[in-house]
Design an enzyme around this catalytic site. Structure first.
Site, PDB file in Angstrom:
ATOM      1  N   HIS A 104      87.429  81.016  24.110  1.00 47.84           N
ATOM      2  CA  HIS A 104      88.258  80.020  24.559  1.00 47.84           C
ATOM      3  C   HIS A 104      89.252  79.517  23.658  1.00 47.84           C
ATOM      4  CE1 HIS A 104      88.051  75.479  25.400  1.00 47.84           C
ATOM      5  NE2 HIS A 104      89.196  76.377  26.000  1.00 47.84           N
ATOM      6  N   ASN A 106      91.876  76.285  23.631  1.00 47.68           N
ATOM      7  CA  ASN A 106      92.718  75.112  24.329  1.00 47.68           C
ATOM      8  C   ASN A 106      93.666  74.050  23.738  1.00 47.68           C
ATOM      9  OD1 ASN A 106      92.599  72.098  25.141  1.00 47.68           O
ATOM     10  ND2 ASN A 106      92.836  73.165  27.425  1.00 47.68           N
ATOM     11  N   ARG A 108      96.308  70.877  23.416  1.00 51.91           N
ATOM     12  CA  ARG A 108      96.634  69.716  24.342  1.00 51.91           C
ATOM     13  C   ARG A 108      97.289  68.544  23.945  1.00 51.91           C
ATOM     14  NH1 ARG A 108      91.647  70.299  24.334  1.00 51.91           N
ATOM     15  NH2 ARG A 108      89.984  68.118  23.996  1.00 51.91           N
ATOM     16  N   GLY A 262      94.393  67.854  40.264  1.00 54.47           N
ATOM     17  CA  GLY A 262      94.874  69.383  39.563  1.00 54.47           C
ATOM     18  C   GLY A 262      94.482  70.701  40.516  1.00 54.47           C
ATOM     19  N   GLU A 265      92.830  75.996  41.894  1.00 55.34           N
ATOM     20  CA  GLU A 265      92.342  77.652  41.032  1.00 55.34           C
ATOM     21  C   GLU A 265      93.277  78.148  39.833  1.00 55.34           C
ATOM     22  OE1 GLU A 265      92.150  80.604  42.997  1.00 55.34           O
ATOM     23  OE2 GLU A 265      91.476  79.619  43.912  1.00 55.34           O
TER      24      GLU A 265
END
Length: 305
Positions: A104, A106, A108, A262, A265
């Site tokens: 993983h 991420n 931002r 949000g 999916e």
């Protein structure tokens, strides 16, 4: 370009590079893109890979979204202000082979504005963590060393601090402080200040995001052809259950997506395709499965810091 334009341009470019790298190592499956718009403002590009030679399911997503700060955001996310903006890349990859780890990452940018659209707050966050099902210490050391090298090039204190943040965040506290994997780096709410301005945090996020390919792809190449049994697969699915528990119970990113309406999916893309929830399952003491579990219960200093 503005700060948010510079960052948004980068995450789209990174999305292209990461997808290309994952397709190359898989050798069969390719990413399908689903571009979407958010009624309240903004949208994103969800890219999904599935049923490949190597990857059972994976997603590399970018989103650029904005809107009004709601009462739910104020009370549950502790966000104050009139309007918000968020731009980021998030990926999760679940391999077929139990000897290839899930991964993983991420990165931002988040901004807050007042009623006159004046910027009142800006912060950066991100990180990457590895979730193996069987422990190969050389893989853990490689993943951590790549990220330490990036951290050291910006600030010699970063790696130790961000590793601890990661170890302390990705934890199923309801299961006796069991980590979901062997960690990596993690940081959040990093605001520009007199020590580190906006460009510092943008460049740091870029360097960390770019390092993902060097940190993960060599591990996949090394393990993807390892022979495995159905018992290995069963253990993988039991550990995937822990992954699901963390994402649905504790993960702030999942909560943010749900509380800001949000795209469901894209939010649930991080969940593995198959899992097992077996009552009170305990691996045999001293087994390879138990070796992995002990590391999850006791964070390891992989680089002898």
């Amino acid at each position: 370009m503005s700060i948010k334009e510079t960052w948004t341009e980068y995450i789209h470019e990174l999305q292209n590079r990461i997808c290309s790298s994952l397709e190359q190592v898989d050798g069969k499956a390719t990413f399908a893109e689903d571009a979407w718009e958010r009624p309240e403002g903004g949208g994103g590009k969800t890219r999904v890979i599935a049923k490949g030679n190597v990857f059972e399911k994976g997603g590399v997503n970018t989103s650029v979204v904005f809107g009004d700060v709601t009462d739910a955001m104020r009370s549950q996310l502790k966000i104050n202000g009139a309007k918000w903006f968020a731009s980021g890349l998030s990926l999760v990859v679940h391999p077929i082979n139990p000897f290839v780890p899930t991964v993983h990452c991420n990165y931002r940018l988040f901004e807050l504005y007042d009623e006159k659209d004046i910027l009142t707050d800006r912060w950066f966050g991100g990180g990457a963590d590895l979730t193996p099902y069987y422990l190969f210490e050389e893989d853990a050391k490689h993943f951590h060393q790549v990220h330490k090298s990036v951290c050291d090039s910006f600030d010699g204190t970063f790696y130790t601090a961000l590793k601890k943040e990661c170890d302390d965040y990705f934890v199923n506290t309801h299961r006796g402080n069991e980590r979901r994997g062997i960690g990596g780096i993690f940081y959040d709410h990093q605001r520009p200040g007199h020590d580190h301005a906006e460009n510092f945090w943008i460049n740091f996020g870029k360097a960390c995001g770019t390092a993902f390919i060097d940190a993960y792809i060599p591990i996949v190449e090394k393990r993807k052809n390892t022979r495995y049994t159905m018992e290995n697969k069963r253990w993988q699915e039991i550990r995937r259950g822990r992954y699901v528990e963390f994402n649905l119970v504790h993960d702030r990113g999942t909560l943010f997506g749900l509380k800001t309406n949000g795209r469901i999916e894209s939010i649930m893309m991080s969940l593995p395709p198959t899992v097992r929830f077996e009552y009170n399952y305990q691996p045999l003491a001293g087994s390879e499965e138990d070796k992995l579990l002990q590391v999850c219960l006791n964070p390891t200093d992989w680089l002898n810091e």
